[in-house]
Design an enzyme around this catalytic site. Structure first.
Site, PDB file in Angstrom:
ATOM      1  N   GLY A  49       0.763  -1.243   0.000  1.00  0.00           N
ATOM      2  CA  GLY A  49       0.000   0.000   0.000  1.00  0.00           C
ATOM      3  C   GLY A  49       0.792   1.290   0.000  1.00  0.00           C
ATOM      4  O   GLY A  49       0.324   2.296  -0.513  1.00  0.00           O
ATOM      5  N   GLU A 104       4.607   3.983   5.799  1.00  0.00           N
ATOM      6  CA  GLU A 104       3.429   3.103   5.770  1.00  0.00           C
ATOM      7  C   GLU A 104       2.255   3.855   5.141  1.00  0.00           C
ATOM      8  O   GLU A 104       2.231   5.083   5.109  1.00  0.00           O
ATOM      9  CB  GLU A 104       3.144   2.676   7.223  1.00  0.00           C
ATOM     10  CG  GLU A 104       1.935   1.828   7.464  1.00  0.00           C
ATOM     11  CD  GLU A 104       1.965   0.461   6.805  1.00  0.00           C
ATOM     12  OE1 GLU A 104       1.886   0.438   5.567  1.00  0.00           O
ATOM     13  OE2 GLU A 104       2.006  -0.561   7.510  1.00  0.00           O
ATOM     14  N   ASP A 105       1.265   3.118   4.645  1.00  0.00           N
ATOM     15  CA  ASP A 105       0.084   3.772   4.071  1.00  0.00           C
ATOM     16  C   ASP A 105      -0.907   4.189   5.161  1.00  0.00           C
ATOM     17  O   ASP A 105      -1.304   5.347   5.231  1.00  0.00           O
ATOM     18  CB  ASP A 105      -0.593   2.887   3.009  1.00  0.00           C
ATOM     19  CG  ASP A 105      -0.957   1.487   3.522  1.00  0.00           C
ATOM     20  OD1 ASP A 105      -0.651   1.154   4.687  1.00  0.00           O
ATOM     21  OD2 ASP A 105      -1.548   0.707   2.749  1.00  0.00           O
ATOM     22  N   ASP A 108      -3.930   1.740  11.388  1.00  0.00           N
ATOM     23  CA  ASP A 108      -5.351   1.489  11.676  1.00  0.00           C
ATOM     24  C   ASP A 108      -5.438   0.970  13.116  1.00  0.00           C
ATOM     25  O   ASP A 108      -5.574   1.744  14.051  1.00  0.00           O
ATOM     26  CB  ASP A 108      -5.834   0.475  10.638  1.00  0.00           C
ATOM     27  CG  ASP A 108      -7.312   0.152  10.708  1.00  0.00           C
ATOM     28  OD1 ASP A 108      -8.060   0.916  11.320  1.00  0.00           O
ATOM     29  OD2 ASP A 108      -7.730  -0.879  10.142  1.00  0.00           O
ATOM     30  N   LYS A 136      -5.772   6.358  11.590  1.00  0.00           N
ATOM     31  CA  LYS A 136      -7.154   6.253  12.078  1.00  0.00           C
ATOM     32  C   LYS A 136      -7.087   6.112  13.595  1.00  0.00           C
ATOM     33  O   LYS A 136      -7.146   4.990  14.121  1.00  0.00           O
ATOM     34  CB  LYS A 136      -7.842   5.024  11.486  1.00  0.00           C
ATOM     35  CG  LYS A 136      -8.041   5.056   9.974  1.00  0.00           C
ATOM     36  CD  LYS A 136      -8.770   3.785   9.532  1.00  0.00           C
ATOM     37  CE  LYS A 136      -8.951   3.666   8.056  1.00  0.00           C
ATOM     38  NZ  LYS A 136      -9.464   2.329   7.658  1.00  0.00           N
ATOM     39  N   PHE A 157     -13.345   2.971   5.581  1.00  0.00           N
ATOM     40  CA  PHE A 157     -12.524   2.239   4.614  1.00  0.00           C
ATOM     41  C   PHE A 157     -12.272   3.107   3.390  1.00  0.00           C
ATOM     42  O   PHE A 157     -13.201   3.617   2.776  1.00  0.00           O
ATOM     43  CB  PHE A 157     -13.184   0.924   4.204  1.00  0.00           C
ATOM     44  CG  PHE A 157     -12.267   0.090   3.360  1.00  0.00           C
ATOM     45  CD1 PHE A 157     -11.212  -0.617   3.949  1.00  0.00           C
ATOM     46  CD2 PHE A 157     -12.415   0.045   1.987  1.00  0.00           C
ATOM     47  CE1 PHE A 157     -10.339  -1.355   3.163  1.00  0.00           C
ATOM     48  CE2 PHE A 157     -11.541  -0.703   1.196  1.00  0.00           C
ATOM     49  CZ  PHE A 157     -10.506  -1.404   1.794  1.00  0.00           C
ATOM     50  N   ILE A 158     -11.012   3.277   3.027  1.00  0.00           N
ATOM     51  CA  ILE A 158     -10.664   4.141   1.899  1.00  0.00           C
ATOM     52  C   ILE A 158      -9.797   3.393   0.869  1.00  0.00           C
ATOM     53  O   ILE A 158      -9.179   2.377   1.187  1.00  0.00           O
ATOM     54  CB  ILE A 158      -9.965   5.418   2.388  1.00  0.00           C
ATOM     55  CG1 ILE A 158      -8.704   5.064   3.172  1.00  0.00           C
ATOM     56  CG2 ILE A 158     -10.830   6.274   3.270  1.00  0.00           C
ATOM     57  CD1 ILE A 158      -7.554   5.746   2.601  1.00  0.00           C
ATOM     58  N   ASP A 164      -5.696  -0.363  -1.699  1.00  0.00           N
ATOM     59  CA  ASP A 164      -6.442  -1.286  -2.563  1.00  0.00           C
ATOM     60  C   ASP A 164      -7.758  -1.749  -1.967  1.00  0.00           C
ATOM     61  O   ASP A 164      -8.027  -1.587  -0.770  1.00  0.00           O
ATOM     62  CB  ASP A 164      -5.587  -2.523  -2.820  1.00  0.00           C
ATOM     63  CG  ASP A 164      -5.497  -3.416  -1.575  1.00  0.00           C
ATOM     64  OD1 ASP A 164      -5.272  -2.880  -0.479  1.00  0.00           O
ATOM     65  OD2 ASP A 164      -5.676  -4.637  -1.703  1.00  0.00           O
TER      66      ASP A 164
HETATM   67  P1  5GP Z   1      -3.097  -2.204  11.138  1.00  0.00           P
HETATM   68  O1  5GP Z   1      -2.083  -3.250  11.461  1.00  0.00           O
HETATM   69  O2  5GP Z   1      -2.695  -0.809  11.630  1.00  0.00           O
HETATM   70  O3  5GP Z   1      -4.462  -2.585  11.622  1.00  0.00           O
HETATM   71  O4  5GP Z   1      -3.306  -2.206   9.581  1.00  0.00           O
HETATM   72  C1  5GP Z   1      -2.563  -1.505   8.710  1.00  0.00           C
HETATM   73  C2  5GP Z   1      -2.784  -2.023   7.317  1.00  0.00           C
HETATM   74  O5  5GP Z   1      -4.148  -2.361   7.044  1.00  0.00           O
HETATM   75  C3  5GP Z   1      -2.463  -0.921   6.342  1.00  0.00           C
HETATM   76  O6  5GP Z   1      -1.111  -0.948   6.003  1.00  0.00           O
HETATM   77  C4  5GP Z   1      -3.371  -1.234   5.164  1.00  0.00           C
HETATM   78  O7  5GP Z   1      -2.724  -2.105   4.291  1.00  0.00           O
HETATM   79  C5  5GP Z   1      -4.562  -1.917   5.762  1.00  0.00           C
HETATM   80  N1  5GP Z   1      -5.698  -0.954   5.911  1.00  0.00           N
HETATM   81  C6  5GP Z   1      -6.149  -0.387   7.046  1.00  0.00           C
HETATM   82  N2  5GP Z   1      -7.175   0.445   6.822  1.00  0.00           N
HETATM   83  C7  5GP Z   1      -7.386   0.440   5.477  1.00  0.00           C
HETATM   84  C8  5GP Z   1      -8.310   1.153   4.612  1.00  0.00           C
HETATM   85  O8  5GP Z   1      -9.140   1.978   5.020  1.00  0.00           O
HETATM   86  N3  5GP Z   1      -8.202   0.886   3.290  1.00  0.00           N
HETATM   87  C9  5GP Z   1      -7.299   0.008   2.784  1.00  0.00           C
HETATM   88  N4  5GP Z   1      -7.301  -0.165   1.462  1.00  0.00           N
HETATM   89  N5  5GP Z   1      -6.416  -0.681   3.563  1.00  0.00           N
HETATM   90  C10 5GP Z   1      -6.464  -0.459   4.893  1.00  0.00           C
END
Ligand code: 5GP
Length: 183
Positions: A49, A104-105, A108, A136, A157-158, A164
């Site tokens: 991402g 990182e993208d 979350d 987030k 969710f974006i 993606d």
């Molecule tokens: P975390 O470990 O912080 O829960 O998740 C991070 C990863 O989840 C991000 O790097 C991304 O790949 C995916 N992710 C989290 N939220 C979104 C979202 O709103 N849209 C998309 N496309 N991927 C997300």
């Protein structure tokens, strides 16, 4: 920008424009350059991402004697997190004594960020910083806040600009949000 995009039966509407992205990428790049311009940092882009954000951010930072490399973690299936973080491609470079910046993208739940930082710290870097396109804060399960944040957003969710839906729509130049969540 398109008014609406439908992918896999889900509808998305415009959320953050390419101009807003460019502006915040520049701001974050300035912050990183101010903090690390005198060192030779190593940037670690988290695939898939973050590839587009990392490409833009790395060029804006413009530290010629820095290095960029890539790792891959996976925790998402469809539109929700599985809660488990898997390392798919690991880090090969030696980061001992180096200033490290993870790119990182989205942060979350914070689980991926926390696991990466813990893994990297066992390799004796001088410092570890974390830059994210999106944060987030309301979804956090860890209380972790990244060092550099381009945008803080609600838990929606974006897609687009590298992000993606089941591998698709990473090509979009703007960021879109799922319509059902759009107030
Ligand atoms: P975390 O470990 O912080 O829960 O998740 C991070 C990863 O989840 C991000 O790097 C991304 O790949 C995916 N992710 C989290 N939220 C979104 C979202 O709103 N849209 C998309 N496309 N991927 C997300």
């Amino acid at each position: 920008m398109e008014n609406q995009i439908t992918v896999d039966g889900l509808t998305f509407v415009p959320y953050i424009t390419r101009d807003q992205i460019a502006e915040q990428v520049k701001r974050v790049a300035d912050e990183i350059r101010n903090d690390l311009g005198d060192s030779s940092p190593i940037f670690i882009c988290v695939l898939n991402g973050a590839f587009m954000f990392a490409a833009d951010l790395y060029r804006e930072i413009g530290i010629n004697n820095s290095v960029i490399t890539f790792v891959k973690y996976s925790s998402y299936e469809g539109t929700s997190t599985t809660g488990k973080v898997k390392e798919v491609i690991g880090l090969k470079e030696d980061i001992a004594g180096k200033d490290v910046v993870i790119i990182e993208d989205i942060v979350d739940t914070g689980l991926t960020a926390q696991k990466m930082i813990a893994d990297l710290k066992t390799r004796n870097p001088r410092s570890v910083r974390f830059a994210t396109l999106l944060h987030k804060p309301e979804s956090s399960r860890t209380g972790y806040t990244p060092d550099y944040i381009a945008f803080s957003i609600p838990p929606k969710f974006i897609i687009g600009y590298g992000l993606d839906l089941d591998g698709k729509v990473r090509n979009l130049k703007d960021i879109y949000v799922i319509k059902e969540d759009y107030a």
